[in-house]
Write a protein that holds these residues in place. Sequence first.
Motif, PDB file in Angstrom:
ATOM      1  N   ASN A 282       0.873  -1.181   0.000  1.00  0.00           N
ATOM      2  CA  ASN A 282       0.000   0.000   0.000  1.00  0.00           C
ATOM      3  C   ASN A 282       0.905   1.223   0.000  1.00  0.00           C
TER       4      ASN A 282
ATOM      5  N   TYR B 130       1.097   5.546   0.208  1.00  0.00           N
ATOM      6  CA  TYR B 130       0.463   6.814   0.554  1.00  0.00           C
ATOM      7  C   TYR B 130       1.490   7.927   0.383  1.00  0.00           C
TER       8      TYR B 130
ATOM      9  N   LEU C  52      -3.820   1.395  -3.095  1.00  0.00           N
ATOM     10  CA  LEU C  52      -4.189   0.319  -2.173  1.00  0.00           C
ATOM     11  C   LEU C  52      -4.372  -0.984  -2.943  1.00  0.00           C
ATOM     12  N   ASN C  53      -3.567  -1.973  -2.567  1.00  0.00           N
ATOM     13  CA  ASN C  53      -3.697  -3.318  -3.145  1.00  0.00           C
ATOM     14  C   ASN C  53      -3.693  -3.292  -4.672  1.00  0.00           C
TER      15      ASN C  53
ATOM     16  N   GLN D  80      -5.126   1.747   9.145  1.00  0.00           N
ATOM     17  CA  GLN D  80      -4.941   0.311   8.961  1.00  0.00           C
ATOM     18  C   GLN D  80      -5.910  -0.450   9.843  1.00  0.00           C
TER      19      GLN D  80
END
Length: 602
Positions: A120, A122, A135-136, A176
Amino acid sequence: MKRTNRLKDKLVWKIAFSYLALTAVPFIVSYALTSTYWWNSSMATSIDHSEKILHYSKELVDVHLRQMESLTLSLYYEPDLSALLARPDLTTNANVRSVVTPRFEKLFRNMSNSRPDVFNYYYYDLNGNLIYVYLNGVWIDYAPQTKYNPVGEPWFRETVQAGGRIHIIRTTLPIQKPTDPLFSMSRLIKLSTDPIGVVLMDFNFNVMKDVIGQSSFNDNSAFVISDLRGNMIYDSRLQTAEHGSLPPEIQQSIDTGPSAGSFKTKLNGQQYLIVYETLDRFSLKLIHMIPISYLISENMAYILNINVILIILMLLLICVSLYYFNRKMIPLVNLAQVMSGSVKEPFDTRVPVSTTDEIGRLSFSFNKMMSRLHELFNKDYKNRLAMAESEKKMLEAQINPHFLYNTLDTIRFTAIRDGNEKVGKMLFALSTNLRYTISDTSGKVTVKEEVQWLERYIYLQQLRFQDRFEVFFQIDVHVHQLRIHRLILQPFIENSILHGFQDIESGGILHVNSYLDKDALYFEIVDNGCGFPGELNQFVTNDNIQSLGRDKIGMVNALSRLFLYYGERCDVYLRSIPGKGTSVRIRLLQEDPVDPVEAEME
């Protein structure tokens, strides 16, 4: 026959009880050693297996974390994107955002080829605004995570304070899920030297479960990842992000031990084998925890099965051995009886041989030995008779030399009386040399005595050959009293006179020298005669004497007699040049060191 039975029974039972005693003790010892060996082997195998798994796991985790680390630096490979991220109107200017998003998409376009579900991604500006989320493997323009502002979080402040170095996050973040086994790292991004934002990346430890956990770590053991302070990041027995801290017993042993190793410890009343390694780059510990009871249960059944088989084999061996010993006793007893009876009885007693085993071969060897003794006994008897007859003939033969000596002395005195001094001198030399030659031939004489005999011998030869040759003696006084075998030099001097000077009428010169060098006595016989037909330059020993050839039979015979007396303590150097002469140098090693001063005094 009764005595034979008693002996047999006594010996059989003695062997039987001895065998039982000798097998019971080794069995107990073998059981203990076997159990100890398999236990140690099992422990060593478990440690080795766990170390290999840990090493493989370490490499796998290291690969993924290094990939995460490289992705945190990916913005530095896109200077245009970094310039856009540094603009102050990044969050308010829609046009800038519309350019930034495609650039990020281009940056992560190839992530689908490297397990996008692992990471992931950010990106936050310095004010905590979420600029980009991956994400993923899927980029989303809007997500609940956008409401999270990390400016006040410890991890954000520590990342900024790290000044661009990688920062490991060991706690679960609000963005998370507690049920996700994630590991996070962050890095401050700079444009030149000015900070512009923070990159946060997550690593999904479910990869460990898929790749390592199910194939290598069984349900009875645990695979744990923790930081250096003991905070657990991953536990194969649980699938949550927060697992607390390592037990103090484990943490203390790891802190005081090397970077990798193994030890035993007790946790919650149960013994564990702990094997660990260190991932230095990311300050992580990889730990494998194996219950000792599991190791014992896995191997104890195997050890017991082996020992049951050993017991059965031992019992079978005892029964077979008793039967075997009972059958072998009768030939052995027969052999013992014959051997004891041979002490007094003649050598014609034999043992019946009925087997071809060790006892049969022993009986056969005994019979052969008795036959040989009988043969040697008869031979010795005959030799004694022959020796007695020889001694008798020798005593009878001693009358003849004495008669010859007396006759020569009578002729000598007659010649002197009639005024023929020369004939008298010749007869004296001949008589003295003859007496020296045949008296006590097995004893040794001094060098001085041997030289005196040679002088008389050469005198007689000079009378025979007139003025054909001259002889010069040079004998060191230090060797006069050294003892040698008699007549060892005469054959070499005779060879020079008869063969070396055979073609000349005068001018022949013969040198006879002797001296002492260290612990060796040297003799040299040098002539200027015709020499051998071919040039000769050779060291001769007892091993290579036959290499001289058949044409030098006189020299070979003289050397053979010399080596017969002295063997390895003697060597000879031969030098011969056709037409110029022959030189023979003999070296005799003395059995005891010789002091020249003492020899001269004697």
